[in-house]
Design a protein around this motif. Structure first.
Motif, PDB file in Angstrom:
ATOM      1  N   GLN A   1      46.928  35.728  44.981  1.00 60.69           N
ATOM      2  CA  GLN A   1      46.812  37.148  45.351  1.00 60.69           C
ATOM      3  C   GLN A   1      46.478  37.279  46.834  1.00 60.69           C
ATOM      4  O   GLN A   1      46.511  38.362  47.383  1.00 60.69           O
ATOM      5  CB  GLN A   1      45.664  37.805  44.585  1.00 60.69           C
ATOM      6  CG  GLN A   1      45.725  37.675  43.092  1.00 60.69           C
ATOM      7  CD  GLN A   1      44.603  38.443  42.386  1.00 60.69           C
ATOM      8  OE1 GLN A   1      44.874  39.302  41.582  1.00 60.69           O
ATOM      9  NE2 GLN A   1      43.355  38.138  42.680  1.00 60.69           N
ATOM     10  N   PHE A   2      46.122  36.139  47.448  1.00 54.13           N
ATOM     11  CA  PHE A   2      45.506  36.178  48.777  1.00 54.13           C
ATOM     12  C   PHE A   2      46.373  35.498  49.834  1.00 54.13           C
ATOM     13  O   PHE A   2      47.382  34.871  49.508  1.00 54.13           O
ATOM     14  CB  PHE A   2      44.138  35.492  48.701  1.00 54.13           C
ATOM     15  CG  PHE A   2      43.293  36.017  47.580  1.00 54.13           C
ATOM     16  CD1 PHE A   2      42.658  37.244  47.700  1.00 54.13           C
ATOM     17  CD2 PHE A   2      43.150  35.306  46.387  1.00 54.13           C
ATOM     18  CE1 PHE A   2      41.880  37.751  46.653  1.00 54.13           C
ATOM     19  CE2 PHE A   2      42.381  35.805  45.346  1.00 54.13           C
ATOM     20  CZ  PHE A   2      41.749  37.026  45.467  1.00 54.13           C
TER      21      PHE A   2
ATOM     22  N   PHE B   1      41.084  30.125  47.214  1.00 55.45           N
ATOM     23  CA  PHE B   1      42.010  29.840  46.100  1.00 55.45           C
ATOM     24  C   PHE B   1      43.302  29.239  46.645  1.00 55.45           C
ATOM     25  O   PHE B   1      43.844  28.286  46.088  1.00 55.45           O
ATOM     26  CB  PHE B   1      42.389  31.112  45.324  1.00 55.45           C
ATOM     27  CG  PHE B   1      41.299  31.701  44.463  1.00 55.45           C
ATOM     28  CD1 PHE B   1      39.990  31.265  44.549  1.00 55.45           C
ATOM     29  CD2 PHE B   1      41.600  32.714  43.552  1.00 55.45           C
ATOM     30  CE1 PHE B   1      38.998  31.834  43.757  1.00 55.45           C
ATOM     31  CE2 PHE B   1      40.618  33.276  42.755  1.00 55.45           C
ATOM     32  CZ  PHE B   1      39.320  32.853  42.864  1.00 55.45           C
TER      33      PHE B   1
ATOM     34  N   GLU C   1      46.671  38.641  39.302  1.00 52.16           N
ATOM     35  CA  GLU C   1      46.285  37.696  38.243  1.00 52.16           C
ATOM     36  C   GLU C   1      46.643  38.203  36.844  1.00 52.16           C
ATOM     37  O   GLU C   1      47.039  37.420  35.984  1.00 52.16           O
ATOM     38  CB  GLU C   1      44.782  37.406  38.315  1.00 52.16           C
ATOM     39  CG  GLU C   1      44.432  36.474  39.442  1.00 52.16           C
ATOM     40  CD  GLU C   1      42.950  36.170  39.529  1.00 52.16           C
ATOM     41  OE1 GLU C   1      42.228  36.286  38.522  1.00 52.16           O
ATOM     42  OE2 GLU C   1      42.502  35.810  40.630  1.00 52.16           O
TER      43      GLU C   1
ATOM     44  N   ALA D   1      40.747  34.354  37.119  1.00 51.32           N
ATOM     45  CA  ALA D   1      39.487  34.680  36.458  1.00 51.32           C
ATOM     46  C   ALA D   1      39.669  34.609  34.946  1.00 51.32           C
ATOM     47  O   ALA D   1      40.622  35.168  34.411  1.00 51.32           O
ATOM     48  CB  ALA D   1      39.056  36.092  36.856  1.00 51.32           C
TER      49      ALA D   1
ATOM     50  N   ASN E   1      40.608  37.678  33.063  1.00 53.73           N
ATOM     51  CA  ASN E   1      41.992  38.151  33.040  1.00 53.73           C
ATOM     52  C   ASN E   1      42.800  37.523  31.903  1.00 53.73           C
ATOM     53  O   ASN E   1      43.967  37.843  31.729  1.00 53.73           O
ATOM     54  CB  ASN E   1      42.684  37.859  34.375  1.00 53.73           C
ATOM     55  CG  ASN E   1      42.222  38.822  35.438  1.00 53.73           C
ATOM     56  OD1 ASN E   1      42.004  39.990  35.159  1.00 53.73           O
ATOM     57  ND2 ASN E   1      42.059  38.342  36.657  1.00 53.73           N
TER      58      ASN E   1
ATOM     59  N   ARG F   1      29.114  36.910  42.963  1.00 55.16           N
ATOM     60  CA  ARG F   1      29.556  38.310  42.851  1.00 55.16           C
ATOM     61  C   ARG F   1      28.381  39.249  43.035  1.00 55.16           C
ATOM     62  O   ARG F   1      27.308  39.045  42.467  1.00 55.16           O
ATOM     63  CB  ARG F   1      30.282  38.552  41.527  1.00 55.16           C
ATOM     64  CG  ARG F   1      31.637  37.843  41.608  1.00 55.16           C
ATOM     65  CD  ARG F   1      32.571  37.995  40.534  1.00 55.16           C
ATOM     66  NE  ARG F   1      33.150  39.216  40.104  1.00 55.16           N
ATOM     67  CZ  ARG F   1      34.463  39.516  40.196  1.00 55.16           C
ATOM     68  NH1 ARG F   1      35.297  38.718  40.839  1.00 55.16           N
ATOM     69  NH2 ARG F   1      34.930  40.615  39.645  1.00 55.16           N
TER      70      ARG F   1
ATOM     71  N   ARG G   1      34.392  49.808  39.079  1.00 55.01           N
ATOM     72  CA  ARG G   1      35.481  49.082  38.418  1.00 55.01           C
ATOM     73  C   ARG G   1      34.961  47.735  37.942  1.00 55.01           C
ATOM     74  O   ARG G   1      34.170  47.079  38.626  1.00 55.01           O
ATOM     75  CB  ARG G   1      36.630  48.879  39.410  1.00 55.01           C
ATOM     76  CG  ARG G   1      37.759  48.026  38.881  1.00 55.01           C
ATOM     77  CD  ARG G   1      37.567  46.553  39.234  1.00 55.01           C
ATOM     78  NE  ARG G   1      38.696  45.743  38.745  1.00 55.01           N
ATOM     79  CZ  ARG G   1      38.791  44.437  38.912  1.00 55.01           C
ATOM     80  NH1 ARG G   1      37.834  43.773  39.529  1.00 55.01           N
ATOM     81  NH2 ARG G   1      39.825  43.784  38.455  1.00 55.01           N
TER      82      ARG G   1
ATOM     83  N   MET H   1      36.427  44.026  35.679  1.00 61.63           N
ATOM     84  CA  MET H   1      37.614  43.306  35.207  1.00 61.63           C
ATOM     85  C   MET H   1      37.894  43.694  33.748  1.00 61.63           C
ATOM     86  O   MET H   1      37.012  44.179  33.042  1.00 61.63           O
ATOM     87  CB  MET H   1      37.391  41.797  35.308  1.00 61.63           C
ATOM     88  CG  MET H   1      37.350  41.310  36.754  1.00 61.63           C
ATOM     89  SD  MET H   1      37.394  39.503  36.879  1.00 61.63           S
ATOM     90  CE  MET H   1      35.694  39.087  36.544  1.00 61.63           C
TER      91      MET H   1
ATOM     92  N   TYR I   1      43.018  45.229  39.564  1.00 63.95           N
ATOM     93  CA  TYR I   1      42.490  44.808  40.877  1.00 63.95           C
ATOM     94  C   TYR I   1      43.301  45.425  42.018  1.00 63.95           C
ATOM     95  O   TYR I   1      42.764  45.779  43.058  1.00 63.95           O
ATOM     96  CB  TYR I   1      42.538  43.278  40.952  1.00 63.95           C
ATOM     97  CG  TYR I   1      41.676  42.657  42.025  1.00 63.95           C
ATOM     98  CD1 TYR I   1      40.341  43.003  42.170  1.00 63.95           C
ATOM     99  CD2 TYR I   1      42.204  41.687  42.882  1.00 63.95           C
ATOM    100  CE1 TYR I   1      39.541  42.407  43.146  1.00 63.95           C
ATOM    101  CE2 TYR I   1      41.408  41.080  43.858  1.00 63.95           C
ATOM    102  CZ  TYR I   1      40.077  41.444  43.977  1.00 63.95           C
ATOM    103  OH  TYR I   1      39.306  40.842  44.942  1.00 63.95           O
TER     104      TYR I   1
ATOM    105  N   ASN J   1      32.322  42.015  43.429  1.00 61.36           N
ATOM    106  CA  ASN J   1      33.252  40.978  43.880  1.00 61.36           C
ATOM    107  C   ASN J   1      32.530  39.960  44.728  1.00 61.36           C
ATOM    108  O   ASN J   1      31.374  40.153  45.092  1.00 61.36           O
ATOM    109  CB  ASN J   1      34.379  41.639  44.686  1.00 61.36           C
ATOM    110  CG  ASN J   1      35.770  41.174  44.256  1.00 61.36           C
ATOM    111  OD1 ASN J   1      36.538  40.631  45.051  1.00 61.36           O
ATOM    112  ND2 ASN J   1      36.105  41.377  43.003  1.00 61.36           N
ATOM    113  N   GLU J   2      33.233  38.872  45.057  1.00 59.01           N
ATOM    114  CA  GLU J   2      32.643  37.819  45.875  1.00 59.01           C
ATOM    115  C   GLU J   2      33.152  37.903  47.315  1.00 59.01           C
ATOM    116  O   GLU J   2      34.214  38.482  47.570  1.00 59.01           O
ATOM    117  CB  GLU J   2      32.912  36.437  45.271  1.00 59.01           C
ATOM    118  CG  GLU J   2      34.365  36.017  45.170  1.00 59.01           C
ATOM    119  CD  GLU J   2      35.033  36.431  43.852  1.00 59.01           C
ATOM    120  OE1 GLU J   2      34.638  37.473  43.289  1.00 59.01           O
ATOM    121  OE2 GLU J   2      35.966  35.729  43.419  1.00 59.01           O
TER     122      GLU J   2
ATOM    123  N   SER K   1      36.911  37.215  48.591  1.00 63.07           N
ATOM    124  CA  SER K   1      37.927  38.210  48.246  1.00 63.07           C
ATOM    125  C   SER K   1      37.669  39.547  48.936  1.00 63.07           C
ATOM    126  O   SER K   1      38.605  40.238  49.328  1.00 63.07           O
ATOM    127  CB  SER K   1      37.990  38.382  46.726  1.00 63.07           C
ATOM    128  OG  SER K   1      38.262  37.121  46.142  1.00 63.07           O
TER     129      SER K   1
ATOM    130  N   ARG L   1      36.511  29.691  38.132  1.00 64.28           N
ATOM    131  CA  ARG L   1      37.926  30.045  38.242  1.00 64.28           C
ATOM    132  C   ARG L   1      38.800  28.833  37.904  1.00 64.28           C
ATOM    133  O   ARG L   1      38.999  27.934  38.724  1.00 64.28           O
ATOM    134  CB  ARG L   1      38.250  30.548  39.664  1.00 64.28           C
ATOM    135  CG  ARG L   1      37.586  31.867  40.037  1.00 64.28           C
ATOM    136  CD  ARG L   1      38.129  33.027  39.223  1.00 64.28           C
ATOM    137  NE  ARG L   1      37.472  34.301  39.477  1.00 64.28           N
ATOM    138  CZ  ARG L   1      36.441  34.775  38.762  1.00 64.28           C
ATOM    139  NH1 ARG L   1      35.926  34.080  37.761  1.00 64.28           N
ATOM    140  NH2 ARG L   1      35.917  35.954  39.026  1.00 64.28           N
TER     141      ARG L   1
END
Ligand code: MAV
Length: 326
Positions: A32-33, A39, A71, A90, A93, A149, A169, A171, A192, A209-210, A213, A236
């Motif tokens: 995603q990044f 990651f 994800e 995660a 997910n 997180r 929000r 997950m 997300y 979140n961490e 991210s 993860r």
């Protein structure tokens, strides 16, 4: 002369064939990044190590920046054996396919980093891995994570009173909403990819979140207040589609397992080390304001019964006890 030419052709054809065979296997991954996120770096390390341990050549095609979705999409792809072969994601997910998987990263599961590391370097999570493989045909080949997180919001939150009714929000796994409801916040499961907009338009006031991210996706632009609830240390899994795995030659399967475990350890060290540094970078850049949460110990007391009920419902009380005892 004719014979010599024929031999040359055969030699060329053989060489081409061998090269084609060697290049035959391509494994596609998704992040995603961008390239700076832990990651992504962990998946790159996984590719390097696989090639190091495999006596052949595998091409890795890692797509970044959410090019192949998020994800929540990846889990469906892996389960169906389409579009991607591996990723990092995660556990929450994967809840739709295997309801007990989110147990491994539910908030307040780990006492501290040493406890988290002890769990991840043991085989205590094996029953959950087996369930994931059986129900979703997804294999866990290693564990990364290590980000802490925290709650991040568009207004400061520093105690239980301010957390009450906080529109946030969470997950998609039901246990996530249950935990934050027990803390009196008002959680809703939002994709997300919608979080940034949802904060900007006032649908929610923040999320959790961490650092890696938050920084990578610039969430501080809409939520500049970070409260040190430290409610989770991320777990993860590095995951491979069962269908892709079964298509691999046996020696490649062995290389993937070994590379997964080692890339996981690499990623855990990387993200835990960078976590505090990244928070500080965002503070120094004037992007985030940090505050302590006054009643953190009380939060823990509020969620333990929720964790216990969830484990009991899944028939996983023994497993939860074993994780806590590590
Ligand atoms: C972070 O980006 C990561 O922990 C990722 O694995 C999660 O899916 C995401 O947060 C999230 O909150 O959905």
């Amino acid at each position: 002369k004719g014979l010599v030419r024929a031999a040359a052709i055969v030699a060329t054809v053989t060489a081409t064939f061998t090269a084609a065979q060697a290049q035959d296997i391509t494994l596609r991954g998704a992040s995603q990044f961008d390239e700076n996120h832990a990651f992504t770096k962990t998946m790159e390390r996984f590719a390097e190590l696989t090639n190091e341990y495999y006596d052949g050549e595998v091409a890795f095609d890692l797509r970044l920046n959410g090019e192949l979705g998020m994800e929540a999409d990846y889990v469906t792809f892996l389960q169906q054996g389409v579009a991607i072969d591996y990723t990092i994601m995660a556990p929450s997910n994967m809840a739709t396919f295997a309801p007990s998987i989110p147990l491994m990263d539910m908030p307040f599961l780990f006492r501290d980093q040493a406890h988290w590391e002890a769990v991840l370097s043991s085989d205590v999570l094996k029953p959950l891995e087996e369930e994931l493989l059986e129900k979703a045909d997804i294999m866990i080949v290693g564990y990364t994570g290590g980000g802490v997180r925290n709650v991040i919001s568009n207004k400061p939150i520093s105690n239980l009173e301010e957390l009450a009714g906080f529109k946030m929000r969470v997950m998609g796994a039901p246990i996530q909403a249950q935990i934050f409801s027990a803390l009196t916040a008002a959680p809703s499961a939002i994709s997300y990819s919608e979080v940034y907009n949802a904060i900007q338009t006032g649908v929610i006031d923040g999320f959790e979140n961490e650092a890696a991210s938050i920084q990578n996706l610039k969430f501080y632009e809409v939520a500049p207040y970070l409260t040190l609830t430290k409610h989770a240390i991320t777990v993860r899994p590095i995951v491979v589609s069962g269908k892709s795995f079964r298509n691999m030659p046996e020696d490649l399967q062995a290389a993937v397992m070994k590379a997964g475990e080692e890339a996981g350890a690499f990623g855990r060290e990387l993200e835990s080390r960078e976590d505090g540094e990244k928070l500080q970078e965002m503070v120094d850049a004037g992007q985030l304001t940090l505050q302590e949460f006054a009643e953190r110990d009380q939060l823990l007391e509020m969620v333990v019964p929720v964790q216990d009920d969830y484990a009991a419902e899944l028939g996983a009380t023994e497993l939860l006890t074993a994780i806590r005892a590590k």
